[in-house]
Design an enzyme around this catalytic site. Sequence first.
Site, short mmCIF file in Angstrom:
data_model
loop_
_atom_site.label_atom_id
_atom_site.label_comp_id
_atom_site.label_asym_id
_atom_site.label_seq_id
_atom_site.Cartn_x
_atom_site.Cartn_y
_atom_site.Cartn_z
N GLY A 10 0.82 -1.20 0.00
CA GLY A 10 0.00 0.00 0.00
C GLY A 10 0.85 1.25 0.00
O GLY A 10 2.07 1.19 0.22
N GLN A 36 3.18 10.07 1.51
CA GLN A 36 4.48 9.43 1.32
C GLN A 36 5.19 9.91 0.06
O GLN A 36 6.41 9.76 -0.06
CB GLN A 36 4.32 7.90 1.28
CG GLN A 36 3.90 7.31 2.61
CD GLN A 36 3.80 5.81 2.52
OE1 GLN A 36 2.78 5.28 2.10
NE2 GLN A 36 4.85 5.11 2.89
N CYS A 88 6.99 -0.42 6.22
CA CYS A 88 6.53 0.80 5.56
C CYS A 88 7.64 1.33 4.67
O CYS A 88 8.80 1.35 5.08
CB CYS A 88 6.18 1.83 6.64
SG CYS A 88 5.64 3.41 5.98
N LEU A 89 7.29 1.78 3.47
CA LEU A 89 8.30 2.32 2.56
C LEU A 89 8.96 3.58 3.13
O LEU A 89 10.07 3.93 2.74
CB LEU A 89 7.68 2.66 1.20
CG LEU A 89 7.22 1.49 0.32
CD1 LEU A 89 6.65 2.02 -0.99
CD2 LEU A 89 8.35 0.52 0.05
N HIS A 113 -3.23 0.99 8.07
CA HIS A 113 -1.88 1.55 8.02
C HIS A 113 -1.85 2.81 7.14
O HIS A 113 -1.29 3.84 7.53
CB HIS A 113 -0.93 0.47 7.47
CG HIS A 113 0.49 0.93 7.27
ND1 HIS A 113 1.55 0.41 7.97
CD2 HIS A 113 1.02 1.85 6.43
CE1 HIS A 113 2.67 1.00 7.58
NE2 HIS A 113 2.38 1.89 6.64
N GLU A 114 -2.50 2.73 5.97
CA GLU A 114 -2.46 3.86 5.03
C GLU A 114 -3.30 5.04 5.55
O GLU A 114 -2.91 6.19 5.40
CB GLU A 114 -2.91 3.43 3.63
CG GLU A 114 -2.12 2.30 3.00
CD GLU A 114 -0.61 2.44 3.07
OE1 GLU A 114 -0.10 3.57 3.17
OE2 GLU A 114 0.08 1.41 3.04
N HIS A 160 -1.40 7.14 7.85
CA HIS A 160 -0.52 8.12 7.20
C HIS A 160 -1.25 9.45 6.98
O HIS A 160 -0.64 10.51 7.04
CB HIS A 160 -0.05 7.60 5.84
CG HIS A 160 1.15 6.70 5.89
ND1 HIS A 160 2.37 7.11 6.35
CD2 HIS A 160 1.30 5.39 5.53
CE1 HIS A 160 3.24 6.10 6.26
NE2 HIS A 160 2.61 5.03 5.78
ZN ZN Z 1 3.44 3.20 5.50
#
Ligand code: ZN
Length: 157
Positions: free
Chosen positions: A46, A51, A88-89, A130-131, A134
């Site tokens: 995701g 991000q 997470c990226l 999770h997203e 953000h």
């Molecule tokens: Zn993330």
Amino acid sequence: MSVRKVLQAGTPSLREKSEPITKINKQVIKILDDMIDTMDSYDAVGLAAPQIGVNKRIIVVNPGTGLIELINPVITKCEGEYLDREGCLSVEKYQGDVVRYQSIFVEGLTRTGKRIRFTAKDLLARAIQHEIDHLEGILFVDRALALFEIQQNGEEV
Ligand code: ZN
């Protein structure tokens, strides 16, 4: 469409609350396309718009069951809890064990402005939670009960 640079933890804008989308225009579609390209290029589950430096309420997820794009996503019901490992990226060095709801009911808009509502479970539910975090400026490291350092090749140390 293009792969965008993923901002890393420590970047102040990752900690800001994102703004809702009031009109789905060409710019929003471009952001969505870039997010999908970026997510796919990293083989990620995701990605959230902050991000890639866009503090707007847009997320994309694909835990191997098909791509879901959500504009202004909202969780309206949640049920059960479970602990699992997350990455997470924007947090390259760590993975962590995070408690998430097992099942959620989520609503949002598609890129055509259609309202969709569905139940998500397990990994899909985890990815969406999770997203959406953000969009509130929250990173999984804030919620993690334990953190694990990872090496460049993705292996746990
Ligand atoms: Zn993330």
